[in-house]
Design an enzyme around this catalytic site. Structure first.
Site, PDB file in Angstrom:
ATOM      1  N   SER A 181       0.845  -1.193   0.000  1.00  0.00           N
ATOM      2  CA  SER A 181       0.000   0.000   0.000  1.00  0.00           C
ATOM      3  C   SER A 181       0.882   1.244   0.000  1.00  0.00           C
ATOM      4  O   SER A 181       1.683   1.422  -0.911  1.00  0.00           O
ATOM      5  CB  SER A 181      -0.959  -0.036   1.197  1.00  0.00           C
ATOM      6  N   HIS A 207      -2.707  -1.046  -3.320  1.00  0.00           N
ATOM      7  CA  HIS A 207      -3.874  -0.189  -3.081  1.00  0.00           C
ATOM      8  C   HIS A 207      -3.769   1.069  -3.937  1.00  0.00           C
ATOM      9  O   HIS A 207      -2.853   1.872  -3.767  1.00  0.00           O
ATOM     10  CB  HIS A 207      -3.956   0.211  -1.603  1.00  0.00           C
ATOM     11  N   ASP A 303      -4.408  -4.870   6.151  1.00  0.00           N
ATOM     12  CA  ASP A 303      -4.838  -5.669   5.004  1.00  0.00           C
ATOM     13  C   ASP A 303      -3.705  -6.596   4.576  1.00  0.00           C
ATOM     14  O   ASP A 303      -2.580  -6.154   4.348  1.00  0.00           O
ATOM     15  CB  ASP A 303      -5.235  -4.759   3.832  1.00  0.00           C
TER      16      ASP A 303
END
Length: 356
Positions: A181, A207, A303
């Site tokens: 991310s 992401h 995540d």
């Protein structure tokens, strides 16, 4: 202490909408707004922001030029706010390579629709940027009752059932699953540009908003020996190929006869993201098992932590990027806490680990 945000955009409407979003979020203060980089620099003489939300296409001085000057003089977390045009997404990828840590899409659906649909993503981008350690950001070479806080956090169960071990078929083909991310665009560039054409096939979740991932993949493809592309449903995972999950879609690894392919699907946010690393990792655990290598890299939040643990428990080798080389030591930290990582290593060793 509140995160102080400076918004730099030549559109009064965009400045107004972004100000409204950030003002409504707990822990964020709109320090000021500016309609171009020159005005921004004047305002920054009196007070320095924690995060700058920056347009890339502006008169007098464009966002890329301002960003490069900023990174050379006083590195500061920058969130790029760009249009969804091809030109806008391409320039955004140049900005990420120049040191920006997040990218968000400009309002396109009217103020009301935008506030309803994108507020959460905007706020999370600013919070992730504020957590970034700028001394770890790599500038790559060219070529409170608030509904934002109470959104339900779904697990990978919303997309795919948990692995049981019975789905894994014997095969000698290895695949690599990577999740990242904040700081990941630069980290992935550092890894993928070191890989030879003979490396195992890769499935990657970074992401990033819808429309931006294709430009990101195209940029990496132009810099790498391997093929890098935004994944289409049914694409095969092949040696020397990296498939990047499209923004706004989940991507799963599936077994198809003698080879692996990806399935690109819509669905709810999982672990507050779409694409979700947990979804990718769970699918790798379920359908590849010990034939997979899972790697979790820089990023805020958790995540991918549970998904990496599922890969580990299904016999896959697993790696977490170390704290020292992470821009944000969030996702790897949570994976390590769960006992999901076989190894913890610096960014510069990950490409070698993929090929060994």
């Amino acid at each position: 202490m509140s995160i102080k945000v400076l918004i730099v955009d030549d559109s009064a409407v965009v400045r107004q909408v972004l100000s409204q979003v950030f003002t409504a979020a707990s822990g964020i203060e709109v320090m000021d707004v500016a309609n171009d980089p020159y005005m921004a620099m004047d305002k920054m003489k009196a007070r320095w922001p924690d995060v700058i939300v920056l347009d890339v296409e502006m008169p007098r001085m464009d966002g890329i030029t301002f960003l490069k000057q900023l990174m050379a003089s006083r590195p500061t977390p920058v969130v790029i706010c760009s249009s969804l045009t091809q030109k806008g997404t391409d320039i955004s990828m140049q900005a990420m390579a120049a040191g920006a840590v997040e990218v968000i899409a400009k309002p396109v659906s009217g103020v009301k629709g935008f506030l309803e649909e994108s507020s959460h993503e905007l706020v999370m981008a600013v919070r992730s940027a504020a957590a970034a350690r700028m001394n770890r950001v790599r500038v790559m070479p060219s070529a409170s009752g608030n509904p934002l806080e109470t959104r339900p956090k779904l697990s990978a169960d919303a997309i795919l059932s948990a692995p049981t071990g019975s789905n894994v078929f014997a095969t000698t083909e290895r695949i690599i699953a990577i999740g990242t991310s904040t700081g990941g665009t630069q980290a992935l560039e550092a890894v993928l540009t070191q890989l030879p054409r003979t490396c195992p096939g890769l499935a990657i979740v970074q992401h990033m908003p819808e429309k931006f991932t294709r430009s990101f993949a195209d940029r990496l493809n132009s810099l790498s020996q391997i093929e890098v592309k935004e994944a289409d449903n049914g694409d095969r995972i092949l040696p020397g190929r990296a498939l990047i999950a499209p923004g706004g879609k989940h991507m799963m690894v599936k077994r198809s006869g003698a080879y692996y392919q990806v399935e690109v699907v819509d669905g709810p946010l999982v672990s507050r993201h779409k694409p979700s690393v947990d979804v990718l990792f769970r699918s790798a655990a379920k359908f590849a098992g010990k034939n997979a290598l899972g790697i979790i890299m820089t990023g805020m939040g958790d995540d991918g932590a549970k998904g990496l643990k599922e890969m580990h428990d299904c016999g896959a080798k697993t790696i977490a990027q170390d704290e020292e080389s992470c821009v944000v030591f969030g996702m790897p930290k949570e994976a390590i806490k769960l006992g999901a990582a076989d190894e913890v290593m610096p960014l510069e060793l990950i490409a070698k680990a993929i090929c060994r």
